[in-house]
Design a protein around this motif. Structure first.
Motif, PDB file in Angstrom:
ATOM      1  N   HIS A 165     -19.823 -28.639  10.918  1.00 41.73           N
ATOM      2  CA  HIS A 165     -19.783 -29.613  12.024  1.00 41.73           C
ATOM      3  C   HIS A 165     -20.736 -29.179  13.133  1.00 41.73           C
ATOM      4  CE1 HIS A 165     -17.307 -32.809  14.273  1.00 41.73           C
ATOM      5  NE2 HIS A 165     -18.337 -32.489  15.048  1.00 41.73           N
TER       6      HIS A 165
ATOM      7  N   HIS B 221     -24.246 -30.511  15.717  1.00 33.75           N
ATOM      8  CA  HIS B 221     -25.102 -31.585  16.258  1.00 33.75           C
ATOM      9  C   HIS B 221     -26.386 -30.905  16.719  1.00 33.75           C
ATOM     10  CE1 HIS B 221     -21.709 -34.394  16.204  1.00 33.75           C
ATOM     11  NE2 HIS B 221     -20.976 -33.405  16.671  1.00 33.75           N
TER      12      HIS B 221
ATOM     13  N   ASP C 234     -18.674 -27.805  16.065  1.00 30.33           N
ATOM     14  CA  ASP C 234     -19.161 -28.796  17.037  1.00 30.33           C
ATOM     15  C   ASP C 234     -20.287 -28.221  17.901  1.00 30.33           C
ATOM     16  OD1 ASP C 234     -19.183 -31.428  17.746  1.00 30.33           O
ATOM     17  OD2 ASP C 234     -17.287 -31.425  18.847  1.00 30.33           O
TER      18      ASP C 234
END
Ligand SMILES: [Zn+2]
Length: 427
Positions: A84, A86, A338
């Motif tokens: 996960h 970004h 994240d």
């Protein structure tokens, strides 16, 4: 310059970064992640394509003239996997300051973060959410050898409802703006799955519930309905893609699992029924339990909205408690952080949190290797140092099984037989 001296300089310049393929690595210790055992003095041999051809005791593994990279003073592990991330986002892209960042600029940010992530020992990531297919460009640039970065599975724009966590809710009506992945209703959602795959998505990301960093919603509130998620899961699976659902909310987690979603991201407010369902269906839970510390300490400075900080205060600790409960209940878990919400390259800081909240170091490492590889469908090529896998190898100075924090300072990184980090100065 005499020929021999020229050869020496060429080698000295090329060795740290050149492809070592075909080649070998000799590890003083090697963590066999599948059984959780540390093996002494092992040799890993790989072919010119960077695929492992043999692994075994240095005394009995054939080398046929290859001089191995000497990691005899270090502990080797498979390259780590974060499911996960970004990469095209930084913490300062949240809140209003993010509105001023162009799509091309995000892509450049991605190139920076891909390098940081790889050099931190993460040789594979699943990137779940980027605007305008910047993640597809990043993946393709890395695969073409244009820039340095981890192997990437990418989702493109995340799917979500109008006004939901995966929409952009900062601009007033007169801008008539909605995020790329907005799709309401089962058929529009199916069409959006097809569209993201058309433009290069390897995996589908959706927003099942509200979130922390979005304006005007609550993490516990359902967004996509069961019917919408069932349609998305069926369409994605038919087209050979898995689905990752952002879901903090208790009901959304259960709806997503029953709709056939493959992994629940965040999982913050999962209850006993949700845990039992995940166990029964074999659904992976991905708990990003490090970034709470960053959001509470640095979030305001990074431009996060006051309401986001308040939301994090309410769910951060609950998420960690539920991580412990779900782990003790025996649910499958993969390592996802994240990254992007906090600075890239600090991914490994989550290992210590996972150990603090109930895992043994070996469990946390398995979540970032064999379990993560299973979730992303790449068990045959990443997540373990085994014949046929990519020679994605990292090394640390200490023993990660007694102190998992040594993973926060990885000393050596090899991706597909090519050395990309060499703080040990080995050859
Ligand atoms: Zn995320």
């Amino acid at each position: 310059m005499p020929k021999s001296l020229f050869a020496f300089f060429t080698l000295a310049v090329l060795v740290p970064f050149a492809s070592a393929a075909p080649g070998a690595v000799r590890c003083g210790k090697l963590l066999d992640v599948r059984v959780g055992r540390v093996l002494a003095d092992q040799l890993i041999v790989f072919d010119p394509n960077g695929a492992i051809t043999a692994v075994g005791p240095a005394s009995s593994t054939a080398l046929s003239g290859i001089t191995p990279v000497d990691l005899s003073a270090a502990t080797c592990l498979p390259g780590l996997i974060d499911v996960h991330t970004h990469l095209t986002g930084d913490p300062n892209s949240s809140g209003y300051q993010g509105l001023g960042i162009s799509v091309p600029r995000e892509a450049i940010t991605g190139a920076k973060n891909a390098r940081l992530t790889l050099r931190a020992g993460f040789t594979t990531v699943r990137n779940v959410g980027a605007s305008s297919y910047t993640d597809v460009a990043l993946r393709d640039g890395i695969n073409a050898g244009d820039i340095e970065g981890p192997r990437m599975l990418v989702s493109g724009p995340p799917l979500g409802i109008t006004g939901g966590h995966c929409d952009e809710n900062l601009l007033p009506f007169e801008f008539h703006f909605k995020a790329d992945g907005v799709a309401d209703g089962p058929w529009p959602a199916r069409a959006k799955v097809r569209e993201t795959i058309k433009y290069g998505a390897d995996v589908i990301k959706i927003c099942a519930s509200g979130g922390v960093l979005s304006k005007g919603d609550q993490p516990g509130t359902p967004q996509y309905t069961f019917e919408e998620m069932e349609a998305i899961a069926e369409e994605a699976h038919k087209l050979g893609r898995k689905v990752a659902a952002h879901a903090h909310g208790t009901q959304s987690i259960k709806d997503a699992i029953q709709a056939g979603i493959d992994s629940i991201e965040h999982s913050s407010l999962i209850d006993d029924e949700g845990i039992a369902l995940a166990k029964k269906r074999g659904t992976y839970l991905v708990f990003d339990i490090y970034n709470d510390d960053f959001i509470l300490q640095e979030g305001a400075k990074a431009g996060m909205l006051p309401e986001s900080i308040e939301k994090e205060k309410k769910i951060g600790r609950l998420q960690r408690e539920n991580f412990r409960r779900a782990w003790e209940a025996g649910v499958k878990m993969a390592f996802g952080t994240d990254a992007g919400v906090y600075p890239h390259g600090d991914n490994a800081r989550q290992f210590a949190k996972m150990v603090e909240w109930g895992m043994k170091p070996v469990d946390a490492v398995q979540a970032a290797t064999i379990k993560a590889a299973d979730l992303i469908g790449w068990s045959e090529k990443v997540g373990a140092i085994e014949t046929g896998h990519f020679a994605d190898i990292i090394a640390v100075a200490g023993d990660p099984m007694s102190d998992v924090r040594v993973l926060e300072s990885v000393k050596f990184v090899m991706k597909g037989g090519t050395i990309v980090r060499n703080d040990l100065g080995v050859r």
